[in-house]
Design an enzyme around this catalytic site. Structure first.
Site, PDB file in Angstrom:
ATOM      1  N   ASP A  43       0.745  -1.277  -0.001  1.00 14.75           N
ATOM      2  CA  ASP A  43       0.122   0.113   0.075  1.00 14.75           C
ATOM      3  C   ASP A  43       0.736   1.310  -0.026  1.00 14.75           C
ATOM      4  O   ASP A  43       0.531   2.242  -0.700  1.00 14.75           O
ATOM      5  CB  ASP A  43      -1.133  -0.079   1.034  1.00 14.75           C
ATOM      6  CG  ASP A  43      -0.526  -0.133   2.486  1.00 14.75           C
ATOM      7  OD1 ASP A  43       0.622  -0.127   2.656  1.00 14.75           O
ATOM      8  OD2 ASP A  43      -1.590   0.292   3.427  1.00 14.75           O
ATOM      9  N   SER A  74     -12.036   5.229  27.537  1.00 16.97           N
ATOM     10  CA  SER A  74     -11.676   3.986  27.093  1.00 16.97           C
ATOM     11  C   SER A  74     -12.331   2.851  27.875  1.00 16.97           C
ATOM     12  O   SER A  74     -11.666   2.417  29.027  1.00 16.97           O
ATOM     13  CB  SER A  74     -10.354   3.877  26.815  1.00 16.97           C
ATOM     14  OG  SER A  74     -10.064   2.371  26.545  1.00 16.97           O
ATOM     15  N   SER A 132      -5.569  -4.741  12.598  1.00 15.83           N
ATOM     16  CA  SER A 132      -6.177  -3.331  12.604  1.00 15.83           C
ATOM     17  C   SER A 132      -7.012  -2.759  13.425  1.00 15.83           C
ATOM     18  O   SER A 132      -7.966  -2.141  12.885  1.00 15.83           O
ATOM     19  CB  SER A 132      -6.565  -3.365  10.945  1.00 15.83           C
ATOM     20  OG  SER A 132      -6.722  -1.934  10.574  1.00 15.83           O
ATOM     21  N   SER A 133      -6.937  -2.976  14.569  1.00 16.02           N
ATOM     22  CA  SER A 133      -7.465  -2.271  15.816  1.00 16.02           C
ATOM     23  C   SER A 133      -7.436  -0.819  15.815  1.00 16.02           C
ATOM     24  O   SER A 133      -8.361  -0.335  15.879  1.00 16.02           O
ATOM     25  CB  SER A 133      -7.099  -3.037  17.126  1.00 16.02           C
ATOM     26  OG  SER A 133      -5.668  -2.723  17.178  1.00 16.02           O
ATOM     27  N   SER A 134      -6.197  -0.367  15.482  1.00 15.72           N
ATOM     28  CA  SER A 134      -6.008   1.158  15.345  1.00 15.72           C
ATOM     29  C   SER A 134      -6.824   1.718  14.183  1.00 15.72           C
ATOM     30  O   SER A 134      -7.539   2.726  14.690  1.00 15.72           O
ATOM     31  CB  SER A 134      -4.449   1.606  15.362  1.00 15.72           C
ATOM     32  OG  SER A 134      -3.709   0.802  14.415  1.00 15.72           O
ATOM     33  N   ASP A 178      -5.566   0.241   5.934  1.00 15.41           N
ATOM     34  CA  ASP A 178      -6.378  -0.129   6.777  1.00 15.41           C
ATOM     35  C   ASP A 178      -7.657   0.585   7.006  1.00 15.41           C
ATOM     36  O   ASP A 178      -8.890   0.269   7.408  1.00 15.41           O
ATOM     37  CB  ASP A 178      -5.621  -0.383   8.094  1.00 15.41           C
ATOM     38  CG  ASP A 178      -4.449  -1.282   8.011  1.00 15.41           C
ATOM     39  OD1 ASP A 178      -4.499  -2.075   7.293  1.00 15.41           O
ATOM     40  OD2 ASP A 178      -3.514  -1.221   8.927  1.00 15.41           O
TER      41      ASP A 178
HETATM   42  C1  GLA Z   1      -0.012  -2.348   8.490  1.00 14.90           C
HETATM   43  C2  GLA Z   1      -0.173  -1.244   8.004  1.00 14.90           C
HETATM   44  C3  GLA Z   1      -0.773  -0.770   6.280  1.00 14.90           C
HETATM   45  C4  GLA Z   1      -0.064  -2.014   5.397  1.00 14.90           C
HETATM   46  C5  GLA Z   1       0.140  -3.319   6.108  1.00 14.90           C
HETATM   47  C6  GLA Z   1       1.182  -4.203   5.562  1.00 14.90           C
HETATM   48  O1  GLA Z   1      -1.268  -2.982   8.567  1.00 14.90           O
HETATM   49  O2  GLA Z   1      -1.203  -0.262   8.554  1.00 14.90           O
HETATM   50  O3  GLA Z   1      -0.864   0.184   5.913  1.00 14.90           O
HETATM   51  O4  GLA Z   1       1.198  -1.380   5.111  1.00 14.90           O
HETATM   52  O5  GLA Z   1       0.753  -3.005   7.567  1.00 14.90           O
HETATM   53  O6  GLA Z   1       0.569  -4.576   4.300  1.00 14.90           O
END
Ligand code: GLA
Length: 392
Positions: A43, A74, A132-134, A178
């Site tokens: 990405d 939180s 991708s919790s953040s 994400d």
């Molecule tokens: C993390 C980053 C994304 C991407 C992935 C690897 O999740 O937040 O932007 O770069 O790593 O694909």
């Protein structure tokens, strides 16, 4: 209980808790975690990715305030944080609140006149698992702050605002994948995203095969520094090769043939990093036709190649995750398996015939524990929609 009933039930619980905390009625918003089917570390090289939004969410209950104060509590951390929206010098780096308050600041920087708000956040996406919790916190908070102010922006714009918050306030140099999938995910579909144009295509998943996520429960301390180091290697390659080959603005613009021709200009390590990115982009394009043609065999083969490339060329795997991939691929009928997400621990994703999913999960968890002494979590998930109001 169906997935949408669960969403409503969870939202009502949060509304009650909000009332207890702030004495106000709230509306509730949610944004999903994600798993990336293929296209890793592409990405931030303007390349292609293929994530799916999972039915695991971060929840934000929100109500507007009359002033410019943003309060956030939180539930995960039992902690409170606050900011004044007029403060142009927000210092939240390294603090959990960066993912919420940084988004408020980033919205203001983008010219969105968000007003003060009370927020209650509860994250149900496992932290540090590469799911991708953040981004799910950022996008749920951004959606809630806009809605509480009577505003809305298009999902692609919200994704870029949230990415900016993560880059500038949380201090992680993530790409756009994400936040885009948390904003634009679609139930039952994967999203093939061009990270340069931000155009995307929805791809239906396989009818007879299912993607299953397995959490190795390993998280390495050097994940953030390792991620930034990989980005730096890609930037080095881009700088050198753009001087040699006209039209190269990012590694996305290279072919394997170009790379071989100019391999002498790169160090051995930077050459391997580049080879991963270039070959991974080609795999995502091939994976799209595998989904379109309903060919799980081909998709699985591409997943296995992707894993080898991430392990050997990009060096973002670890022994436990390699073990999970190997154990998954040994099972009868399994099409393929690979590490998913940023790496240095985290999760694998495997493609399994639908009829074998339960047995696959049970046996993988058991064999992983035998081999490593570690427990794992298996997520048999549904592809879900992106950020939305939970009770409508
Ligand atoms: C993390 C980053 C994304 C991407 C992935 C690897 O999740 O937040 O932007 O770069 O790593 O694909």
């Amino acid at each position: 209980m169906t997935s949408s009933n669960l969403v409503r039930q969870q939202a009502r619980i949060l509304q009650d808790q909000f009332k207890e905390l702030y004495g106000q009625n709230a509306r509730v918003y949610c944004a999903p975690g994600r798993v990336n089917l293929i296209g890793e570390h592409t990405d931030y090289n303007d390349g292609f990715v293929m994530p799916v939004a999972m039915d695991m969410y971060t929840w934000v209950a929100a109500a507007p305030r009359e002033d410019t104060q943003v309060n956030v509590y939180s539930r995960n951390l039992s902690a409170h944080a606050e900011m004044d929206l007029r403060d142009t010098n927000l210092h939240v780096r390294g603090h959990w609140s960066a993912y919420v308050l940084g988004v408020a600041a980033s919205l203001r920087l983008a010219g969105q006149k968000v007003c003060g708000a009370n927020l209650l956040v509860e994250g149900k996406v496992p932290i540090g698992a590469g799911l991708s919790s953040s981004a799910s916190v950022e996008v749920a908070a951004g959606f809630a702050l806009l809605a509480a102010s009577g505003l809305s922006v298009n999902p692609v714009e919200l994704a870029t605002i949230c990415q900016r918050a993560e880059n500038e306030f949380a201090g992680a140099r993530c790409g756009i994948m994400d936040q885009m999938i948390a904003c634009c995910g679609h139930a039952n579909y994967a999203l093939m995203l061009d990270c340069r144009s931000l155009e995307f295509q929805l791809l239906p998943l396989f009818p007879d095969a299912q993607f299953v996520v397995c959490n190795s429960m390993v998280k390495h301390d050097h994940a953030a520094s390792g991620y930034n180091a990989r980005r730096a290697d890609c930037e080095t390659a881009t700088r050198i090769l753009s001087g040699e080959i006209p039209g190269v603005r990012a590694l996305r613009d290279l072919t394997l043939m170009d790379l071989e021709r100019f391999s002498q200009s790169l160090t051995e390590v930077v050459y391997r990093r580049t080879r991963h990115v270039v070959s991974e982009n080609a795999r995502v394009i091939a994976a799209r036709s595998a989904l379109e043609r309903g060919d799980p065999e081909l998709f699985g083969r591409l997943m296995r190649e992707s894993h080898r490339s991430l392990r050997d060329d990009y060096e973002v795997s670890c022994p436990e995750v390699d073990m999970l991939v190997e154990l998954a691929c040994e099972q009868d009928g399994v099409y393929g398996s690979r590490i998913t997400g940023g790496g240095f621990g985290g999760c694998t994703i495997s493609l399994v015939p639908r009829s074998q999913v339960e047995e696959f999960g049970r046996s993988l968890a058991q064999r992983y524990e035998q081999a490593t002494g570690k427990k794992s979590d298996i997520y048999i998930f549904q592809a879900s929609d992106g950020a939305r109001e939970a009770l409508q």
